[in-house]
Design a protein around this motif. Structure first.
Motif, PDB file in Angstrom:
ATOM      1  N   SER A  21     -53.432 -82.849 114.334  1.00  0.00           N
ATOM      2  CA  SER A  21     -54.430 -83.084 113.305  1.00  0.00           C
ATOM      3  C   SER A  21     -54.066 -83.972 112.265  1.00  0.00           C
ATOM      4  CB  SER A  21     -54.696 -81.481 112.969  1.00  0.00           C
ATOM      5  OG  SER A  21     -53.727 -81.063 112.276  1.00  0.00           O
ATOM      6  N   LYS A  22     -52.706 -84.097 111.945  1.00  0.00           N
ATOM      7  CA  LYS A  22     -52.384 -84.843 110.755  1.00  0.00           C
ATOM      8  C   LYS A  22     -51.412 -85.931 111.355  1.00  0.00           C
ATOM      9  CE  LYS A  22     -54.840 -83.398 107.585  1.00  0.00           C
ATOM     10  NZ  LYS A  22     -55.859 -83.944 107.010  1.00  0.00           N
ATOM     11  N   SER A  79     -55.095 -88.112 104.241  1.00  0.00           N
ATOM     12  CA  SER A  79     -56.462 -87.736 103.706  1.00  0.00           C
ATOM     13  C   SER A  79     -56.873 -88.704 102.878  1.00  0.00           C
ATOM     14  CB  SER A  79     -56.597 -86.333 103.467  1.00  0.00           C
ATOM     15  OG  SER A  79     -57.837 -86.152 102.976  1.00  0.00           O
ATOM     16  N   ALA A  96     -58.137 -94.707 108.228  1.00  0.00           N
ATOM     17  CA  ALA A  96     -59.491 -94.999 108.670  1.00  0.00           C
ATOM     18  C   ALA A  96     -59.211 -95.602 110.113  1.00  0.00           C
ATOM     19  CB  ALA A  96     -60.331 -95.993 107.799  1.00  0.00           C
ATOM     20  N   TYR A 130     -63.269 -98.737 115.511  1.00  0.00           N
ATOM     21  CA  TYR A 130     -63.711 -98.710 116.928  1.00  0.00           C
ATOM     22  C   TYR A 130     -64.442-100.062 117.119  1.00  0.00           C
ATOM     23  CZ  TYR A 130     -62.333 -93.806 116.442  1.00  0.00           C
ATOM     24  OH  TYR A 130     -61.817 -92.593 116.170  1.00  0.00           O
ATOM     25  N   VAL A 144     -64.310 -96.088 109.845  1.00  0.00           N
ATOM     26  CA  VAL A 144     -64.690 -94.774 109.581  1.00  0.00           C
ATOM     27  C   VAL A 144     -63.619 -93.819 109.381  1.00  0.00           C
ATOM     28  CG1 VAL A 144     -67.058 -95.132 110.569  1.00  0.00           C
ATOM     29  CG2 VAL A 144     -64.955 -94.330 111.994  1.00  0.00           C
ATOM     30  N   ALA A 145     -63.724 -92.609 108.765  1.00  0.00           N
ATOM     31  CA  ALA A 145     -62.609 -91.656 108.572  1.00  0.00           C
ATOM     32  C   ALA A 145     -62.361 -90.927 109.996  1.00  0.00           C
ATOM     33  CB  ALA A 145     -62.881 -90.863 107.188  1.00  0.00           C
ATOM     34  N   ASP A 146     -63.366 -90.846 110.635  1.00  0.00           N
ATOM     35  CA  ASP A 146     -63.303 -90.036 111.950  1.00  0.00           C
ATOM     36  C   ASP A 146     -62.455 -90.509 112.808  1.00  0.00           C
ATOM     37  OD1 ASP A 146     -63.890 -88.485 114.069  1.00  0.00           O
ATOM     38  OD2 ASP A 146     -66.050 -89.246 114.522  1.00  0.00           O
ATOM     39  N   LEU A 147     -61.241 -89.750 113.299  1.00  0.00           N
ATOM     40  CA  LEU A 147     -60.394 -90.150 114.331  1.00  0.00           C
ATOM     41  C   LEU A 147     -60.325 -89.602 115.549  1.00  0.00           C
ATOM     42  CD1 LEU A 147     -57.252 -90.168 112.236  1.00  0.00           C
ATOM     43  CD2 LEU A 147     -58.693 -91.871 112.453  1.00  0.00           C
ATOM     44  N   THR A 148     -61.644 -88.605 115.894  1.00  0.00           N
ATOM     45  CA  THR A 148     -61.863 -87.921 116.878  1.00  0.00           C
ATOM     46  C   THR A 148     -62.107 -88.827 118.161  1.00  0.00           C
ATOM     47  OG1 THR A 148     -64.145 -87.521 116.479  1.00  0.00           O
ATOM     48  CG2 THR A 148     -62.434 -86.078 115.616  1.00  0.00           C
ATOM     49  N   ARG A 149     -62.569 -90.202 117.960  1.00  0.00           N
ATOM     50  CA  ARG A 149     -62.600 -90.826 119.384  1.00  0.00           C
ATOM     51  C   ARG A 149     -61.339 -91.500 119.765  1.00  0.00           C
ATOM     52  NH1 ARG A 149     -67.209 -94.709 117.422  1.00  0.00           N
ATOM     53  NH2 ARG A 149     -67.316 -95.349 119.716  1.00  0.00           N
TER      54      ARG A 149
END
Length: 200
Positions: free
Chosen positions: A135-136, A153, A157, A160, A166-171
């Motif tokens: 997660s971190k 946090s 960033a 893609y 973007v702040a979203d790292l889920t990809r």
């Protein structure tokens, strides 16, 4: 700002004149700018750029940084009111420490010292593959070595496919190649991540 004006501005700042603009007025402080300077056409091929310095900080005295370059060149770098400083994010001179690594750009003064318009502290640019994701933290394989990338946090960033950051790292995906720009934690295998570039 034309080169003669830039030189006059930084020279007057070192010699005690008032600085009326930050170095970002002279060029980008974005971490990518540290690696993207255009080649100097006035230099012989393979010659070192006299307006650039890199290495590790050995002493700080007032506003003067003393450092040893990776080629063992000794550098003296003046930090002025017009110097912009990046250490994972834009920051202030008091965040620079002995032992930090750096890249600096500015103008060379007659005594051989450098009046810095921008300093990037502990900056790294890694080509790596993702070994695992927490997660971190991202565990990265870089040049046959493991590097721990810390997700910060409000700062870290992802970009893609050249889209806006973007702040979203889920990809991000395990096994995929990424480029990471961040700030090294000196004398460790750990990096605080500013931006991770990935194709999806």
């Amino acid at each position: 700002m034309p080169q003669p004006d830039r030189r006059r501005f930084l020279t007057s700042a070192v010699l005690g004149g008032s600085a009326v603009a930050g170095a970002t007025a002279l060029g980008s402080l974005a971490p990518e700018a540290a690696f993207a300077a255009p080649p100097r056409i006035d230099l012989d091929p393979g010659a070192l750029d006299p307006n650039f310095a890199e290495g590790r900080i050995t002493a700080i005295s007032g506003s003067l940084i003393k450092a040893s370059g990776s080629d063992r060149t000794l550098h003296r770098i003046h930090v002025t009111d017009g110097t912009s400083i990046w250490k994972l994010r834009p920051t202030t001179f008091d965040q620079i420490k002995v032992g930090d690594g750096f890249y600096a750009r500015g103008v060379r003064l007659p005594d051989g010292s450098l009046a810095a318009d921008a300093i990037w502290v502990n900056i790294v640019n890694l080509d790596a593959s993702i070994a695992s994701i927490e997660s971190k933290r991202l565990h990265l394989d870089h040049a046959g070595k493991r590097v721990v990338g810390h997700v910060i946090s409000g700062t870290t960033a992802a970009v893609y496919n050249h889209a806006p950051a973007v702040a979203d790292l889920t990809r991000l995906q395990v096994g995929k190649h990424v480029k990471v720009i961040g700030a090294w934690r000196p004398d460790t295998n750990e990096v605080d991540i500013a931006t991770v570039y990935a194709g999806v």
